[in-house]
Design a protein around this motif. Structure first.
Motif, PDB file in Angstrom:
ATOM      1  N   VAL A 185     -12.312   2.607 -33.550  1.00  0.00           N
ATOM      2  CA  VAL A 185     -13.630   2.907 -32.990  1.00  0.00           C
ATOM      3  C   VAL A 185     -14.395   3.879 -33.881  1.00  0.00           C
ATOM      4  O   VAL A 185     -15.538   3.621 -34.281  1.00  0.00           O
ATOM      5  CB  VAL A 185     -13.493   3.489 -31.567  1.00  0.00           C
ATOM      6  N   VAL A 186     -13.781   5.002 -34.193  1.00  0.00           N
ATOM      7  CA  VAL A 186     -14.482   6.031 -34.967  1.00  0.00           C
ATOM      8  C   VAL A 186     -14.779   5.534 -36.377  1.00  0.00           C
ATOM      9  O   VAL A 186     -15.881   5.741 -36.906  1.00  0.00           O
ATOM     10  CB  VAL A 186     -13.664   7.338 -35.001  1.00  0.00           C
ATOM     11  N   GLY A 187     -13.808   4.861 -36.989  1.00  0.00           N
ATOM     12  CA  GLY A 187     -14.045   4.318 -38.326  1.00  0.00           C
ATOM     13  C   GLY A 187     -15.155   3.290 -38.330  1.00  0.00           C
ATOM     14  O   GLY A 187     -16.016   3.281 -39.215  1.00  0.00           O
ATOM     15  N   GLY A 188     -15.166   2.427 -37.323  1.00  0.00           N
ATOM     16  CA  GLY A 188     -16.206   1.406 -37.248  1.00  0.00           C
ATOM     17  C   GLY A 188     -17.579   1.988 -37.018  1.00  0.00           C
ATOM     18  O   GLY A 188     -18.560   1.583 -37.660  1.00  0.00           O
ATOM     19  N   LEU A 189     -17.672   2.960 -36.114  1.00  0.00           N
ATOM     20  CA  LEU A 189     -18.969   3.581 -35.852  1.00  0.00           C
ATOM     21  C   LEU A 189     -19.456   4.373 -37.064  1.00  0.00           C
ATOM     22  O   LEU A 189     -20.656   4.404 -37.364  1.00  0.00           O
ATOM     23  CB  LEU A 189     -18.871   4.487 -34.621  1.00  0.00           C
ATOM     24  N   ARG A 190     -18.521   4.995 -37.774  1.00  0.00           N
ATOM     25  CA  ARG A 190     -18.900   5.723 -38.988  1.00  0.00           C
ATOM     26  C   ARG A 190     -19.463   4.768 -40.033  1.00  0.00           C
ATOM     27  O   ARG A 190     -20.420   5.089 -40.743  1.00  0.00           O
ATOM     28  CB  ARG A 190     -17.681   6.459 -39.539  1.00  0.00           C
TER      29      ARG A 190
ATOM     30  N   LEU B  51     -12.936  13.429 -32.832  1.00  0.00           N
ATOM     31  CA  LEU B  51     -13.401  12.298 -32.025  1.00  0.00           C
ATOM     32  C   LEU B  51     -12.254  11.328 -31.752  1.00  0.00           C
ATOM     33  O   LEU B  51     -12.085  10.840 -30.626  1.00  0.00           O
ATOM     34  CB  LEU B  51     -14.536  11.572 -32.745  1.00  0.00           C
ATOM     35  N   GLU B  52     -11.469  11.049 -32.785  1.00  0.00           N
ATOM     36  CA  GLU B  52     -10.323  10.151 -32.616  1.00  0.00           C
ATOM     37  C   GLU B  52      -9.331  10.723 -31.608  1.00  0.00           C
ATOM     38  O   GLU B  52      -8.795   9.995 -30.759  1.00  0.00           O
ATOM     39  CB  GLU B  52      -9.633   9.931 -33.961  1.00  0.00           C
ATOM     40  N   ARG B  53      -9.094  12.022 -31.686  1.00  0.00           N
ATOM     41  CA  ARG B  53      -8.142  12.661 -30.773  1.00  0.00           C
ATOM     42  C   ARG B  53      -8.609  12.536 -29.327  1.00  0.00           C
ATOM     43  O   ARG B  53      -7.814  12.230 -28.423  1.00  0.00           O
ATOM     44  CB  ARG B  53      -7.976  14.132 -31.145  1.00  0.00           C
ATOM     45  N   LEU B  54      -9.895  12.761 -29.092  1.00  0.00           N
ATOM     46  CA  LEU B  54     -10.441  12.679 -27.738  1.00  0.00           C
ATOM     47  C   LEU B  54     -10.312  11.263 -27.172  1.00  0.00           C
ATOM     48  O   LEU B  54      -9.920  11.072 -26.018  1.00  0.00           O
ATOM     49  CB  LEU B  54     -11.911  13.101 -27.747  1.00  0.00           C
TER      50      LEU B  54
ATOM     51  N   GLY C 113     -16.314  16.545 -42.959  1.00  0.00           N
ATOM     52  CA  GLY C 113     -16.678  15.427 -42.099  1.00  0.00           C
ATOM     53  C   GLY C 113     -15.457  14.799 -41.458  1.00  0.00           C
ATOM     54  O   GLY C 113     -15.467  14.448 -40.277  1.00  0.00           O
ATOM     55  N   ARG C 114     -14.389  14.692 -42.234  1.00  0.00           N
ATOM     56  CA  ARG C 114     -13.164  14.092 -41.715  1.00  0.00           C
ATOM     57  C   ARG C 114     -12.597  14.902 -40.550  1.00  0.00           C
ATOM     58  O   ARG C 114     -12.046  14.331 -39.594  1.00  0.00           O
ATOM     59  CB  ARG C 114     -12.137  13.993 -42.844  1.00  0.00           C
ATOM     60  N   ALA C 115     -12.743  16.219 -40.603  1.00  0.00           N
ATOM     61  CA  ALA C 115     -12.251  17.063 -39.512  1.00  0.00           C
ATOM     62  C   ALA C 115     -12.964  16.724 -38.205  1.00  0.00           C
ATOM     63  O   ALA C 115     -12.347  16.671 -37.133  1.00  0.00           O
ATOM     64  CB  ALA C 115     -12.454  18.535 -39.861  1.00  0.00           C
ATOM     65  N   GLY C 116     -14.271  16.480 -38.290  1.00  0.00           N
ATOM     66  CA  GLY C 116     -15.019  16.100 -37.097  1.00  0.00           C
ATOM     67  C   GLY C 116     -14.619  14.729 -36.588  1.00  0.00           C
ATOM     68  O   GLY C 116     -14.486  14.512 -35.378  1.00  0.00           O
ATOM     69  N   TYR C 117     -14.399  13.787 -37.519  1.00  0.00           N
ATOM     70  CA  TYR C 117     -13.982  12.447 -37.118  1.00  0.00           C
ATOM     71  C   TYR C 117     -12.616  12.489 -36.442  1.00  0.00           C
ATOM     72  O   TYR C 117     -12.364  11.773 -35.470  1.00  0.00           O
ATOM     73  CB  TYR C 117     -13.915  11.516 -38.336  1.00  0.00           C
TER      74      TYR C 117
END
Length: 210
Positions: A166-171, A138-141, A131-135
């Protein structure tokens, strides 16, 4: 337009994934076998493995919030990056509700399954790694897009910190009380998405202030 064969294939995949999530939730990810999932979904075991070669794929395949989806939105955005992220979230969440309606499910049923999925991933070390790999993607983009807009390198602190926020908050939306007690439309959760993005905007503004 989706043909009959493609529709049947999609419905089979969705039924298998739904069955897997239900069994993972009730019996545990490690304790659930492919054979049990096949029986629950009323398909052959080989049908499960043809659609999902590994048990992990049952949780990670066909993710509507996949990085490829966000990348396409960022490539065609007319305005600020975080506005585009918010629109992507809203459109995707509404699409999930529309899919529930099309398939005769209660509004929000798919979201409820995604909340269960997030809990399963958070509780398993190996699943957290995937899951972290996918997150990270997203962060990189998001960081790259913010960096381009600001004339900064994508690995500069401000773009990376904003993307991580952003990604951490949405997660974390999946883990909130509101998500776990949701029995209304997606519109009930959209204000939480906006709060995450507003928090990130404020941080970006402060981090780039002279």
């Amino acid at each position: 337009m989706e043909g009959r064969r493609d529709r049947k294939k999609r419905q089979t995949r969705e039924r298998i994934q739904t069955s897997a999530l239900e069994l993972f939730t009730s019996h545990g990810y490690r304790n659930t076998t492919i054979a049990a999932i096949a029986e629950h979904a009323d398909v052959a075991t080989r049908t499960v493995t043809l659609h999902f070669p590994s048990k992990e794929d049952l949780l990670f395949a066909d993710d509507p919030f996949a990085p490829e989806s966000l990348a396409a939105r960022l490539d065609t955005r007319p305005g600020p990056v975080l506005d585009a992220v918010g629109e992507w979230m809203r459109d995707t969440m509404h699409a999930l509700d529309e899919r529930d309606a099309d398939q005769g499910r209660k509004p929000g049923e798919t979201w409820s399954l995604r909340v269960k999925r997030a809990t399963l991933i958070a509780e398993d070390e190996d699943l957290r790694g995937r899951g972290r790999a996918g997150y990270y993607e997203l962060e990189r983009l998001i960081a790259a897009a913010i960096g381009r807009d600001m004339g900064l390198a994508p690995d500069a602190l401000a773009p990376r910190l904003t993307a991580y926020t952003v990604v951490g908050g949405l997660r974390e939306l999946y883990m909130t009380h509101e998500a776990h007690h949701r029995d209304t439309a997606t519109d009930e959760l959209l204000p939480l998405v906006d709060r995450v993005l507003d928090f990130a905007r404020a941080g970006l503004l402060r981090s780039t202030a002279p």
